[in-house]
Design an enzyme around this catalytic site. Structure first.
Site, mmCIF file in Angstrom:
data_model
loop_
_atom_site.group_PDB
_atom_site.id
_atom_site.type_symbol
_atom_site.label_atom_id
_atom_site.label_comp_id
_atom_site.label_asym_id
_atom_site.label_seq_id
_atom_site.Cartn_x
_atom_site.Cartn_y
_atom_site.Cartn_z
ATOM 1 C CE1 TYR A 59 -4.159 -1.399 -0.462
ATOM 2 C CE2 TYR A 59 -3.141 -3.153 0.824
ATOM 3 C CZ TYR A 59 -4.153 -2.708 -0.022
ATOM 4 O OH TYR A 59 -5.128 -3.576 -0.434
ATOM 5 C CG HIS A 112 -13.864 -1.466 -2.998
ATOM 6 N ND1 HIS A 112 -13.698 -2.079 -4.224
ATOM 7 C CD2 HIS A 112 -14.965 -2.053 -2.442
ATOM 8 C CE1 HIS A 112 -14.647 -2.986 -4.401
ATOM 9 N NE2 HIS A 112 -15.432 -2.988 -3.339
ATOM 10 C CB CYS A 139 -3.384 7.538 15.546
ATOM 11 S SG CYS A 139 -4.961 8.395 15.365
ATOM 12 C CG ASN A 204 -14.630 -3.163 -19.067
ATOM 13 O OD1 ASN A 204 -14.126 -2.356 -18.301
ATOM 14 N ND2 ASN A 204 -14.350 -4.450 -19.015
ATOM 15 C CD GLU A 206 -10.920 -7.801 -21.095
ATOM 16 O OE1 GLU A 206 -10.159 -8.128 -22.014
ATOM 17 O OE2 GLU A 206 -10.673 -7.967 -19.894
HETATM 18 C C1 BJW Z 1 -10.275 -0.869 -19.242
HETATM 19 C C2 BJW Z 1 -9.117 -0.241 -19.592
HETATM 20 C C3 BJW Z 1 -9.272 0.942 -20.274
HETATM 21 C C4 BJW Z 1 -8.526 -2.092 -18.533
HETATM 22 N N1 BJW Z 1 -10.490 1.370 -20.543
HETATM 23 N N2 BJW Z 1 -11.494 -0.495 -19.464
HETATM 24 C C5 BJW Z 1 -17.960 -16.054 -3.904
HETATM 25 C C6 BJW Z 1 -18.935 -15.584 -4.764
HETATM 26 C C7 BJW Z 1 -19.365 -14.253 -4.725
HETATM 27 C C8 BJW Z 1 -18.805 -13.364 -3.816
HETATM 28 C C9 BJW Z 1 -17.836 -13.839 -2.959
HETATM 29 C C10 BJW Z 1 -17.421 -15.160 -3.002
HETATM 30 N N3 BJW Z 1 -16.457 -15.337 -2.056
HETATM 31 C C11 BJW Z 1 -16.259 -14.149 -1.436
HETATM 32 C C12 BJW Z 1 -17.105 -13.237 -1.980
HETATM 33 C C13 BJW Z 1 -17.207 -11.791 -1.600
HETATM 34 C C14 BJW Z 1 -15.970 -11.030 -2.051
HETATM 35 C C15 BJW Z 1 -15.780 -11.232 -3.554
HETATM 36 O O1 BJW Z 1 -16.428 -10.606 -4.383
HETATM 37 N N4 BJW Z 1 -14.828 -12.087 -3.926
HETATM 38 C C16 BJW Z 1 -14.576 -12.380 -5.346
HETATM 39 C C17 BJW Z 1 -13.078 -12.556 -5.579
HETATM 40 C C18 BJW Z 1 -15.392 -13.592 -5.724
HETATM 41 N N5 BJW Z 1 -16.248 -9.630 -1.766
HETATM 42 C C19 BJW Z 1 -15.934 -9.090 -0.600
HETATM 43 O O2 BJW Z 1 -15.345 -9.715 0.272
HETATM 44 C C20 BJW Z 1 -16.410 -7.667 -0.377
HETATM 45 N N6 BJW Z 1 -17.158 -7.621 0.846
HETATM 46 C C21 BJW Z 1 -18.309 -8.267 1.002
HETATM 47 O O3 BJW Z 1 -18.812 -8.956 0.128
HETATM 48 O O4 BJW Z 1 -18.890 -8.052 2.229
HETATM 49 C C22 BJW Z 1 -20.157 -8.694 2.494
HETATM 50 C C23 BJW Z 1 -21.322 -7.907 1.980
HETATM 51 C C24 BJW Z 1 -22.506 -8.549 1.714
HETATM 52 C C25 BJW Z 1 -23.602 -7.828 1.239
HETATM 53 C C26 BJW Z 1 -23.529 -6.468 1.069
HETATM 54 C C27 BJW Z 1 -22.375 -5.840 1.350
HETATM 55 C C28 BJW Z 1 -21.271 -6.566 1.786
HETATM 56 C C29 BJW Z 1 -15.229 -6.718 -0.252
HETATM 57 C C30 BJW Z 1 -14.514 -6.548 -1.551
HETATM 58 C C31 BJW Z 1 -13.290 -5.659 -1.362
HETATM 59 C C32 BJW Z 1 -12.498 -5.510 -2.650
HETATM 60 N N7 BJW Z 1 -11.280 -4.835 -2.357
HETATM 61 C C33 BJW Z 1 -10.350 -4.551 -3.453
HETATM 62 C C34 BJW Z 1 -9.042 -3.983 -2.851
HETATM 63 C C35 BJW Z 1 -9.256 -2.532 -2.421
HETATM 64 C C36 BJW Z 1 -7.997 -1.928 -1.917
HETATM 65 C C37 BJW Z 1 -6.888 -1.952 -2.939
HETATM 66 O O5 BJW Z 1 -6.963 -1.232 -3.949
HETATM 67 O O6 BJW Z 1 -5.932 -2.697 -2.734
HETATM 68 O O7 BJW Z 1 -10.940 -3.633 -4.374
HETATM 69 S S1 BJW Z 1 -9.964 -5.984 -4.464
HETATM 70 C C38 BJW Z 1 -9.883 -5.097 -5.979
HETATM 71 O O8 BJW Z 1 -10.931 -5.551 -6.879
HETATM 72 C C39 BJW Z 1 -10.219 -3.632 -5.627
HETATM 73 C C40 BJW Z 1 -11.113 -3.242 -6.752
HETATM 74 O O9 BJW Z 1 -11.902 -2.124 -6.391
HETATM 75 C C41 BJW Z 1 -11.901 -4.502 -7.009
HETATM 76 C C42 BJW Z 1 -12.535 -4.567 -8.373
HETATM 77 O O10 BJW Z 1 -11.565 -4.571 -9.388
HETATM 78 P P1 BJW Z 1 -11.851 -3.786 -10.736
HETATM 79 O O11 BJW Z 1 -11.887 -2.337 -10.463
HETATM 80 O O12 BJW Z 1 -13.013 -4.366 -11.439
HETATM 81 O O13 BJW Z 1 -10.473 -4.069 -11.536
HETATM 82 P P2 BJW Z 1 -10.078 -5.317 -12.464
HETATM 83 O O14 BJW Z 1 -8.611 -5.278 -12.613
HETATM 84 O O15 BJW Z 1 -10.683 -6.568 -11.972
HETATM 85 O O16 BJW Z 1 -10.785 -4.985 -13.865
HETATM 86 C C43 BJW Z 1 -10.410 -3.877 -14.642
HETATM 87 C C44 BJW Z 1 -11.283 -3.847 -15.887
HETATM 88 O O17 BJW Z 1 -10.956 -2.686 -16.620
HETATM 89 C C45 BJW Z 1 -11.075 -5.057 -16.815
HETATM 90 O O18 BJW Z 1 -12.342 -5.583 -17.221
HETATM 91 C C46 BJW Z 1 -10.351 -4.462 -18.012
HETATM 92 O O19 BJW Z 1 -10.720 -5.055 -19.254
HETATM 93 C C47 BJW Z 1 -10.821 -3.028 -17.983
HETATM 94 N N8 BJW Z 1 -9.876 -2.072 -18.548
HETATM 95 N N9 BJW Z 1 -8.032 -1.024 -19.142
HETATM 96 C C48 BJW Z 1 -11.574 0.665 -20.126
HETATM 97 N N10 BJW Z 1 -8.184 1.614 -20.674
#
Ligand code: BJW
Length: 236
Positions: A59, A112, A139, A204, A206
Site C-alpha cells: 500500500y 472500497h 495516529c 469497458n 472488453e
Molecule cells: C479498461 C481499460 C481501459 C482495462 N479502458 N477499461 C464467492 C462468490 C461471490 C462473492 C464472494 C465469493 N467469495 C467471497 C465473496 C465476496 C468477495 C468477492 O467478491 N470475492 C470475489 C473474488 C469472488 N467480496 C468481498 O469480500 C467484499 N465484501 C463483502 O462482500 O462483504 C459482504 C457484503 C454482503 C452484502 C452487502 C455488502 C457486503 C469486499 C470486496 C473488497 C475488494 N477490495 C479490493 C481492494 C481494495 C484496496 C486496494 O486497492 O488494494 O478492491 S480488491 C480489488 O478488486 C479492488 C477493486 O476495487 C476490485 C474490483 O476490481 P476492478 O476495479 O473491477 O479491476 P479489475 O482489474 O478486476 O478490472 C479492470 C477492468 O478494466 C477489466 O475488465 C479491463 O478489461 C478493464 N480495462 N483497461 C476501459 N483503458
C-alpha cells in the site's frame, strides 16, 4: 435502452479500467500480480495479520505512485457530466485513487476506501495520509501506532452500501465503466438496477464477467468511450 430523454437519475460505477490510462495498474490484467501475490492474497485482513510488512509495503508503494498520476479524459468527462447534469448523479467508485476528485468531480463515493486516508484501529479516526505506514507512525488523533490503509479488503463490508443501494434503486440509468465484474457486491449492482427498471450500459475495454446483465455493452478504452458517451448524453 430507455429513451435518453426519460433519464434523470444516474448512477455510474467505476473500476480500475477508468484509471488504467493514467498509468495505474488494474488488478486482474496480465501484469495484475504484485511480486507473485494475487490481490485476493494481499487485500485481506488475514494477510495483514499474517504479514503486515508485506501488506503495508504494497500500500505504501501504491499510495506513493498515485500521487504522481494525473486524471485522464475519462475522469475529466465524468467531472463535466457531474457539473452539468441537472438531475441526480452519483459516481460510485471502487477505486482507491483520487483521480475523479482531482478531475473536478464532486458527487463521488469510494466504496472500497481511499489510499490517501489512514484508519486508526485504536480510536477509529480517519486521517488524511500521503506518507508511509510501514514505519508505524502514531495516529494524529490518539497517538496509538495502530494505523492501517483505509481500504476495504476481502471479507470486509464496503463503505456506504445503504446510500449506494438507495441511489441504484432510484436510478433511471446505471453505467459501469472499467470494471471486470469479478468483485461483489459491486458486481451485483447492475442486476439490482436492472430489476428496479433502470437502463444499463457497460463501457469497458472488453466484455466483463457480468456483461450479460447490461442492455448495451460498448468495448474500447475509457479515454475514448467515456467522453463520447458524455457528449451523447449532454446533447439529448
Ligand atoms: C479498461 C481499460 C481501459 C482495462 N479502458 N477499461 C464467492 C462468490 C461471490 C462473492 C464472494 C465469493 N467469495 C467471497 C465473496 C465476496 C468477495 C468477492 O467478491 N470475492 C470475489 C473474488 C469472488 N467480496 C468481498 O469480500 C467484499 N465484501 C463483502 O462482500 O462483504 C459482504 C457484503 C454482503 C452484502 C452487502 C455488502 C457486503 C469486499 C470486496 C473488497 C475488494 N477490495 C479490493 C481492494 C481494495 C484496496 C486496494 O486497492 O488494494 O478492491 S480488491 C480489488 O478488486 C479492488 C477493486 O476495487 C476490485 C474490483 O476490481 P476492478 O476495479 O473491477 O479491476 P479489475 O482489474 O478486476 O478490472 C479492470 C477492468 O478494466 C477489466 O475488465 C479491463 O478489461 C478493464 N480495462 N483497461 C476501459 N483503458
Amino acid at each position: 435502452m430507455a429513451a435518453m430523454n426519460n433519464i434523470r437519475n444516474i448512477v455510474i460505477l467505476t473500476g480500475a479500467g477508468v484509471s488504467a490510462e493514467s498509468g495505474i495498474d488494474t488488478f486482474r490484467s496480465e501484469g495484475g500480480l504484485w511480486e507473485q501475490h494475487r490481490v485476493e492474497d494481499v487485500a485481506t485482513p488475514e494477510a495483514f495479520a499474517r504479514d503486515p510488512e508485506l501488506v503495508l509495503r504494497f500500500y505504501d508503494m501504491r499510495r506513493e505512485a498515485i500521487q504522481t498520476k494525473q486524471p485522464n479524459s475519462a475522469h475529466e468527462a465524468l467531472a463535466r457530466l457531474d457539473a452539468e447534469w441537472p438531475g441526480e448523479l452519483l459516481i460510485v467508485t471502487q477505486n482507491v485513487d483520487d483521480l475523479h476528485e482531482r478531475a473536478g468531480a464532486r458527487r463521488v463515493l469510494h466504496m472500497h476506501g481511499e489510499h490517501l486516508l489512514a484508519w486508526c484501529t485504536a480510536c477509529d479516526t480517519r486521517s488524511p495520509w500521503t506518507g508511509t505506514l510501514i514505519d508505524r507512525p502514531p495516529c494524529p488523533a490518539c497517538g496509538a501506532r495502530a494505523l492501517r490503509p483505509d481500504v476495504v479488503w476481502f471479507g470486509e463490508v464496503p463503505y456506504r452500501m445503504d446510500e449506494i443501494m438507495a441511489a441504484v434503486a432510484q436510478a433511471d440509468l446505471f453505467v459501469s465503466i472499467g470494471t471486470s465484474g469479478a468483485v461483489y457486491p459491486a458486481a451485483g449492482l447492475v442486476r439490482m438496477a436492472s430489476e428496479s427498471g433502470a437502463a444499463t450500459l457497460e463501457l469497458n475495454l472488453e466484455r466483463s464477467q457480468g456483461t450479460r446483465w447490461f442492455d448495451e455493452a460498448r468495448q474500447g478504452p475509457a479515454s475514448e468511450l467515456v467522453p463520447a458517451w458524455v457528449d451523447e448524453l449532454l446533447s439529448t
